[in-house]
Motif scaffolding. Structure first.
Motif, PDB file in Angstrom:
ATOM      1  N   ARG A 145       8.347   1.867 -11.393  1.00  8.54           N
ATOM      2  CA  ARG A 145       8.242   2.638 -10.961  1.00  8.54           C
ATOM      3  C   ARG A 145       7.094   3.262  -9.402  1.00  8.54           C
ATOM      4  O   ARG A 145       6.554   2.663  -9.824  1.00  8.54           O
ATOM      5  N   LEU A 146       7.247   3.349  -8.452  1.00 12.85           N
ATOM      6  CA  LEU A 146       6.226   3.615  -7.567  1.00 12.85           C
ATOM      7  C   LEU A 146       5.878   5.083  -8.055  1.00 12.85           C
ATOM      8  O   LEU A 146       6.572   5.442  -7.733  1.00 12.85           O
ATOM      9  N   GLY A 147       4.434   4.960  -7.192  1.00 12.95           N
ATOM     10  CA  GLY A 147       3.654   6.060  -6.968  1.00 12.95           C
ATOM     11  C   GLY A 147       2.949   6.799  -5.826  1.00 12.95           C
ATOM     12  O   GLY A 147       3.442   8.369  -5.125  1.00 12.95           O
ATOM     13  N   GLN A 148       2.207   5.957  -4.952  1.00  9.31           N
ATOM     14  CA  GLN A 148       2.096   6.312  -3.488  1.00  9.31           C
ATOM     15  C   GLN A 148       2.581   5.423  -2.733  1.00  9.31           C
ATOM     16  O   GLN A 148       2.914   4.694  -2.783  1.00  9.31           O
ATOM     17  N   ASP A 149       2.439   5.806  -1.418  1.00  6.08           N
ATOM     18  CA  ASP A 149       3.000   5.602  -0.363  1.00  6.08           C
ATOM     19  C   ASP A 149       1.493   4.530   0.238  1.00  6.08           C
ATOM     20  O   ASP A 149       0.446   5.050   0.026  1.00  6.08           O
ATOM     21  N   GLY A 150       2.077   3.059   0.943  1.00  9.90           N
ATOM     22  CA  GLY A 150       0.751   2.746   1.714  1.00  9.90           C
ATOM     23  C   GLY A 150       0.942   3.033   3.076  1.00  9.90           C
ATOM     24  O   GLY A 150       2.041   3.880   3.316  1.00  9.90           O
ATOM     25  N   ARG A 151       0.433   2.093   3.809  1.00  6.92           N
ATOM     26  CA  ARG A 151       0.139   3.170   5.221  1.00  6.92           C
ATOM     27  C   ARG A 151      -0.282   1.528   5.843  1.00  6.92           C
ATOM     28  O   ARG A 151      -0.386   0.498   5.560  1.00  6.92           O
ATOM     29  N   PRO A 152       0.104   2.200   7.553  1.00  8.01           N
ATOM     30  CA  PRO A 152       0.388   0.618   8.354  1.00  8.01           C
ATOM     31  C   PRO A 152      -0.647   0.161   7.846  1.00  8.01           C
ATOM     32  O   PRO A 152      -0.203  -1.544   7.962  1.00  8.01           O
ATOM     33  N   ARG A 153      -1.812   0.284   7.757  1.00 16.67           N
ATOM     34  CA  ARG A 153      -2.988   0.030   7.942  1.00 16.67           C
ATOM     35  C   ARG A 153      -3.598  -0.833   6.736  1.00 16.67           C
ATOM     36  O   ARG A 153      -4.933  -1.538   6.346  1.00 16.67           O
ATOM     37  N   GLU A 154      -3.065   0.259   5.995  1.00 21.42           N
ATOM     38  CA  GLU A 154      -2.988  -0.048   3.677  1.00 21.42           C
ATOM     39  C   GLU A 154      -2.073  -0.026   3.809  1.00 21.42           C
ATOM     40  O   GLU A 154      -1.779   0.525   2.099  1.00 21.42           O
ATOM     41  N   PRO A 155      -1.748  -1.745   3.511  1.00 22.55           N
ATOM     42  CA  PRO A 155       0.042  -1.732   2.753  1.00 22.55           C
ATOM     43  C   PRO A 155      -0.498  -1.843   1.390  1.00 22.55           C
ATOM     44  O   PRO A 155      -1.803  -2.147   0.651  1.00 22.55           O
ATOM     45  N   ILE A 156       0.455  -1.660   0.282  1.00 25.03           N
ATOM     46  CA  ILE A 156      -0.361  -1.755  -1.426  1.00 25.03           C
ATOM     47  C   ILE A 156       0.706  -2.942  -1.566  1.00 25.03           C
ATOM     48  O   ILE A 156       2.007  -3.380  -1.577  1.00 25.03           O
TER      49      ILE A 156
END
Length: 473
Positions: A145-156
Motif C-alpha cells: 500500500r501507498l501512504g502519501q501523494d506525490g506532486r507534479p514537481r515532486e513525484p515519488i
C-alpha cells in the motif's frame, strides 16, 4: 463384388445427402432469416466461423467425425503455427538498460533491502522521495500500500538501479495498490506466485485518485490482468503512462475471471507505448482473452508502438485471443464513467504503429466505441480488424494487414490507404517476426498525428503503410 457394391451405395447415399443439404440451404437462404444469416456470416472472419461451427458440432459425434478433418484443415490454413523457438522482441518490453534518466531533483533517496523495509518505505514516502530497492528477491503475501501523494514537481518513485535485478513475488490477489497520484515504478521484475493460479489478479492495481501514474521498464509475469486501471469513489486515475514493460504468462490462465494483460476501465488520457505483450490465454469460462484494452467510457487513450503476440505457439488452441481492443468485451454499466457507457465504451482513441501477431481472433477490435482511429498498424496471422456492437466513426488508415474487416451491428469503418496482402509476399519471414522487405508496397501520404514509426524513426511526407517505415527514394 460386394465391396464395389457397398462403395457404390455409400457414394449414392453421400451424394443424396449433399443434394438434400444443398436444396435445403438454397431454400433457407431464400428466406429473410436465411438472408440475414448469410449477411452475418459474410461479416465474420473465417476463424470465427470455424470456431462457431466446431462449438455447434460438440455433442454430435457422427457429425464431428465427418466434419472435423475439413474444419481442422481450414483452421490450419487460416491460423498458421508460429515457427519454433523464441520470437524476437523487436526492441519492445523491458530493456536491459535505463529507459529514462532518473530525475535529479529528488528531495530524498531511501534505500531498502528487506520486505519490511519496502512496505514501510512505500507507505511513509513523502513527495519527492526516490525509493531504491537493493538487488534480490522479495516475497509478499499481502498487498503493498501507498501512504502519501506525490506532486507534479515532486513525484515519488520506486525503482531498481539495474533493470530486472529486483524481483517481487506475490502470493496475493494484487501486488501493488496504486491509489495516490504522481507515483512512478520502474525497472522491477514482478511475478505472480499464487496457488491456485487464479488468485493472482494484478501486479499493479491503479485506482481512483492515482492520476499521473507511470509504469516503466518493468517485467510483469503470471497474472490474470497484469495492470488493472479503474475508478474508485467517483475519482478516476487519468493521464497514466505504461511504457517499455513486458507483460507475459508462462502458461494459460486457469481462471473464470478476466484475462487481459492491460485492463483499463473508465480512465482517460492513458498512453500505452513500446510494450511487449505476449502469451495470454484463458482456459475456463468464456475462454476469451485480450492483450490490451480500454473501455468503461474513458477517452483519448493511445496504444502506440506495442508488439502484441497473442500466442507464441498453439494459435488454434481452444478459446479466443484478441490483440488490442477499444471496448474490450463491454462494461458493466455500474463501473462505467459518467453515463454508464450508454453512449460509448471509449472515444477519441488511437491505435498507431503497433505490430499484432498470431491471434486467432481480431488483431485490433473496436467494440461499442466512437471516434477511434486505427492507423499504420501491421497485423500478421490474425483475423484482421473488427468493429462491433454499435461502434461509430471508426477510421482505418494506412494499415498493412491480412485477414478480414468484419462489422457486427456497427457502421462500416472509413478506410483509406490500407493494404491487404499476404505477408509472405512482402517480408522475408513475417511469421518469425522478421520484417526485411521482399517487395515494398506503394507509399502513402503521412498523417500529421503519426509522425514516427514502430521503431521511432521519423516518417517522411510519403511513407509506407503499416507500422514499419523505410525511407522511400
Amino acid at each position: 463384388m460386394k465391396s464395389r457394391r457397398w462403395r457404390f451405395y455409400v457414394f449414392v447415399v453421400a451424394a443424396a445427402i449433399l443434394l438434400v443439404t444443398a436444396l435445403g440451404a438454397t431454400a433457407f437462404f431464400a428466406t429473410d432469416a436465411g438472408r440475414n444469416a448469410y449477411a452475418e456470416a459474410r461479416n465474420r472472419s473465417p476463424q470465427s466461423l470455424i470456431r462457431y461451427t466446431l462449438r455447434r458440432l460438440e455433442g454430435h459425434p457422427k457429425l464431428e467425425w465427418i466434419a472435423h478433418p475439413g474444419l481442422y484443415a481450414l483452421q490450419r490454413h487460416y491460423e498458421r503455427t508460429p515457427p519454433p523457438g523464441s520470437l524476437p522482441t523487436l526492441g519492445k518490453g523491458q530493456q536491459t538498460t535505463q529507459v529514462a534518466t532518473p530525475t535529479a531533483d529528488a528531495s530524498a533517496t531511501v534505500r531498502v533491502d528487506t520486505e519490511a523495509g519496502i512496505l514501510d518505505a512505500l507507505f511513509n514516502a513523502k513527495p519527492g522521495t526516490r525509493i531504491v530497492i537493493a538487488p534480490g528477491q522479495y516475497r509478499f503475501n499481502k498487498t503493498i500500500r501507498l501512504g502519501q501523494d506525490g506532486r507534479p514537481r515532486e513525484p515519488i518513485s520506486v525503482r531498481a538501479i539495474v533493470p530486472g535485478s529486483v524481483r517481487l513475488n506475490f502470493t496475493h490477489t494484487q501486488g501493488i495498490l496504486v491509489d495516490r497520484p504522481y507515483w512512478t515504478f520502474e525497472n522491477l521484475d514482478i511475478r505472480g506466485a499464487c496457488a491456485p493460479q487464479e488468485d493472482c489478479e494484478h501486479a499493479f492495481h491503479v485506482v481512483g485518485a492515482a492520476a499521473f501514474t507511470t509504469l516503466r521498464n518493468n517485467h510483469l509475469q503470471d497474472f490474470n490482468a497484469h495492470i488493472k486501471v479503474n475508478g474508485l469513489n467517483g475519482e478516476w486515475p487519468d493521464h497514466g503512462l505504461v511504457a517499455f514493460n513486458t507483460l507475459t504468462n508462462a502458461s494459460a490462465r486457469q481462471t473464470l475471471g478476466s484475462v487481459v494483460a492491460f485492463d483499463l476501465v473508465g480512465a482517460s488520457h492513458w498512453k500505452v507505448q513500446d510494450n511487449l505483450v505476449t502469451n495470454f490465454a484463458k482456459l475456463h469460462g468464456n475462454r476469451v482473452a485480450y492483450g490490451l484494452f480500454m473501455k468503461g467510457a474513458g477517452e483519448s487513450g493511445r496504444f502506440e508502438r506495442n508488439l502484441v503476440i497473442c500466442s507464441p505457439s498453439g494459435v488454434s488452441e481452444p478459446g479466443e485471443r484478441v490483440g488490442i481492443s477499444f471496448g474490450g468485451g463491454g462494461s458493466d454499466p455500474g463501473v462505467c464513467r459518467e453515463d454508464g457507457c450508454r453512449a460509448f465504451e471509449h472515444r477519441h482513441g488511437l491505435a498507431a504503429n503497433n505490430i499484432v501477431a498470431h491471434c486467432n481472433d481480431s488483431g485490433i477490435d473496436v467494440n461499442g466505441s466512437s471516434n477511434i482511429v486505427v492507423a499504420h498498424n501491421t497485423l500478421i496471422n490474425t483475423a484482421g480488424f473488427s468493429a462491433r456492437k454499435g461502434s461509430t466513426k471508426v477510421r482505418l488508415l494506412s494499415n498493412l494487414y491480412e485477414g478480414h474487416v468484419s462489422t457486427q451491428q456497427s457502421s462500416l469503418p472509413e478506410m483509406e490507404w490500407n493494404v491487404k496482402a499476404e505477408p509472405a509476399t512482402l517480408f522475408m519471414n513475417p511469421d518469425g517476426l522478421s520484417f526485411l522487405w521482399l517487395d515494398r508496397p506503394a507509399g502513402v501520404p503521412s498523417r500529421a498525428f503519426v509522425t514516427i514509426d514502430f521503431k521511432g524513426t521519423r516518417r517522411e511526407a510519403i511513407t509506407l503503410p503499416g507500422a514499419l517505415d523505410e525511407r522511400l527514394p
